[in-house]
Design a protein around this motif. Structure first.
Motif, PDB file in Angstrom:
ATOM      1  N   UNK A  75       0.929  -1.048  -0.278  1.00 56.47           N
ATOM      2  CA  UNK A  75      -0.082  -0.087  -0.405  1.00 56.47           C
ATOM      3  C   UNK A  75       0.905   1.283   0.208  1.00 56.47           C
ATOM      4  N   UNK A  76       2.199   1.088   0.233  1.00 55.12           N
ATOM      5  CA  UNK A  76       2.942   2.612   0.384  1.00 55.12           C
ATOM      6  C   UNK A  76       3.638   2.392  -1.121  1.00 55.12           C
ATOM      7  N   UNK A  77       3.748   1.993  -1.990  1.00 52.56           N
ATOM      8  CA  UNK A  77       3.682   1.318  -3.345  1.00 52.56           C
ATOM      9  C   UNK A  77       5.268   1.275  -3.305  1.00 52.56           C
ATOM     10  N   UNK A  78       5.774   0.011  -2.544  1.00 53.42           N
ATOM     11  CA  UNK A  78       7.008  -0.963  -2.960  1.00 53.42           C
ATOM     12  C   UNK A  78       7.101  -1.638  -3.254  1.00 53.42           C
ATOM     13  N   UNK A  79       7.639  -2.346  -4.349  1.00 54.89           N
ATOM     14  CA  UNK A  79       7.212  -3.861  -4.887  1.00 54.89           C
ATOM     15  C   UNK A  79       8.164  -4.407  -4.310  1.00 54.89           C
ATOM     16  N   UNK A  80       7.837  -5.606  -4.319  1.00 55.56           N
ATOM     17  CA  UNK A  80       8.333  -6.817  -4.058  1.00 55.56           C
ATOM     18  C   UNK A  80       8.088  -7.775  -4.871  1.00 55.56           C
ATOM     19  N   UNK A  81       8.998  -8.742  -4.955  1.00 58.07           N
ATOM     20  CA  UNK A  81       9.613 -10.006  -5.979  1.00 58.07           C
ATOM     21  C   UNK A  81       9.003 -11.334  -5.324  1.00 58.07           C
ATOM     22  N   UNK A  82       8.724 -12.584  -5.715  1.00 53.46           N
ATOM     23  CA  UNK A  82       9.163 -13.695  -5.651  1.00 53.46           C
ATOM     24  C   UNK A  82       9.306 -14.191  -6.777  1.00 53.46           C
ATOM     25  N   UNK A  83      10.709 -14.339  -7.398  1.00 55.20           N
ATOM     26  CA  UNK A  83      10.893 -14.716  -8.446  1.00 55.20           C
ATOM     27  C   UNK A  83      10.570 -16.563  -8.199  1.00 55.20           C
ATOM     28  N   UNK A  84      10.409 -17.149  -7.333  1.00 51.20           N
ATOM     29  CA  UNK A  84       9.684 -18.872  -7.645  1.00 51.20           C
ATOM     30  C   UNK A  84       8.903 -18.439  -6.961  1.00 51.20           C
ATOM     31  N   UNK A  85       7.241 -19.029  -6.165  1.00 53.87           N
ATOM     32  CA  UNK A  85       7.008 -18.996  -5.250  1.00 53.87           C
ATOM     33  C   UNK A  85       7.310 -20.938  -4.943  1.00 53.87           C
ATOM     34  N   UNK A  86       8.068 -21.217  -6.284  1.00 51.99           N
ATOM     35  CA  UNK A  86       7.875 -23.048  -5.577  1.00 51.99           C
ATOM     36  C   UNK A  86       8.981 -22.650  -4.484  1.00 51.99           C
ATOM     37  N   UNK A  87      10.120 -22.447  -5.048  1.00 51.72           N
ATOM     38  CA  UNK A  87      11.184 -22.052  -3.950  1.00 51.72           C
ATOM     39  C   UNK A  87      11.095 -21.683  -2.408  1.00 51.72           C
ATOM     40  N   UNK A  88       9.490 -21.323  -2.596  1.00 49.80           N
ATOM     41  CA  UNK A  88       9.653 -20.618  -1.061  1.00 49.80           C
ATOM     42  C   UNK A  88       9.372 -22.473  -0.070  1.00 49.80           C
ATOM     43  N   UNK A  89       9.359 -21.711   1.288  1.00 56.06           N
ATOM     44  CA  UNK A  89       9.582 -23.087   2.236  1.00 56.06           C
ATOM     45  C   UNK A  89       7.680 -23.074   2.226  1.00 56.06           C
ATOM     46  N   UNK A  90       7.766 -24.249   2.796  1.00 54.59           N
ATOM     47  CA  UNK A  90       6.056 -24.660   2.949  1.00 54.59           C
ATOM     48  C   UNK A  90       5.263 -23.923   3.887  1.00 54.59           C
TER      49      UNK A  90
END
Length: 157
Positions: free
Chosen positions: A132-147
């Motif tokens: 909501x403050x305009x900062x963008x966050x990236x997740x390059x590959x959601x499959x590589x995140x922990x469970x």
């Protein structure tokens, strides 16, 4: 002018400058990627303080190493996009919500206003999240995140 002969420098105020073969110097340039997500190494415009394009770079790989370093420094400041490595908590299972995340830049809290704040890029696993403050966050590959992080994401996708 060929990109392999690109002469970039910084002026006394630290602003990016381009010197053309005829000796003309353009100061206070801002590099802008035409396609920052899909093709970050292609189609870069050097824009002057008046908002007009001064020089076009087709391929960043053609730029000499010293000039490339200056461009990379400018992009690092201009394109602050932290990479989410883990979602630690979410305060609600619907929007609006506040996410506590760990990024490559350290811990952060990001607020989501709507489900549209999460965009799928390049398939379904590359995500761009706008807080909501305009900062963008990236997740390059959601499959590589922990469970646990993947379970949090499933609530919103």
């Amino acid at each position: 002018m060929n990109a392999t002969a690109l002469q970039l420098s910084r002026n006394s105020h630290g602003r990016l400058c381009l010197t053309l073969p005829n000796g003309t110097v353009h100061e206070g340039l801002t590099p802008v990627r035409a396609f920052p997500i899909e093709a970050p190494e292609e189609a870069i415009s050097l824009v002057g303080g008046d908002g007009k394009e001064v020089y076009w770079i087709a391929q960043l790989s053609e730029v000499p190493a010293a000039a490339r370093q200056l461009l990379d420094e400018e992009f690092a400041v201009r394109e602050f996009v932290p990479e989410v490595q883990r979602i630690e908590a979410i305060d609600a299972i619907s929007v609006p919500s506040v996410w506590t995340v760990m990024t490559d830049k350290g811990p952060a809290q990001l607020g989501l206003k709507a489900e549209e704040d999460i965009r799928k890029l390049q398939g379904h696993h590359h995500l761009l999240i706008t807080s909501r403050d305009g900062v963008q966050y990236r997740i390059t590959d959601a499959r590589k995140l922990d469970r646990q992080s993947q379970k949090f994401l499933e609530l919103f996708l």
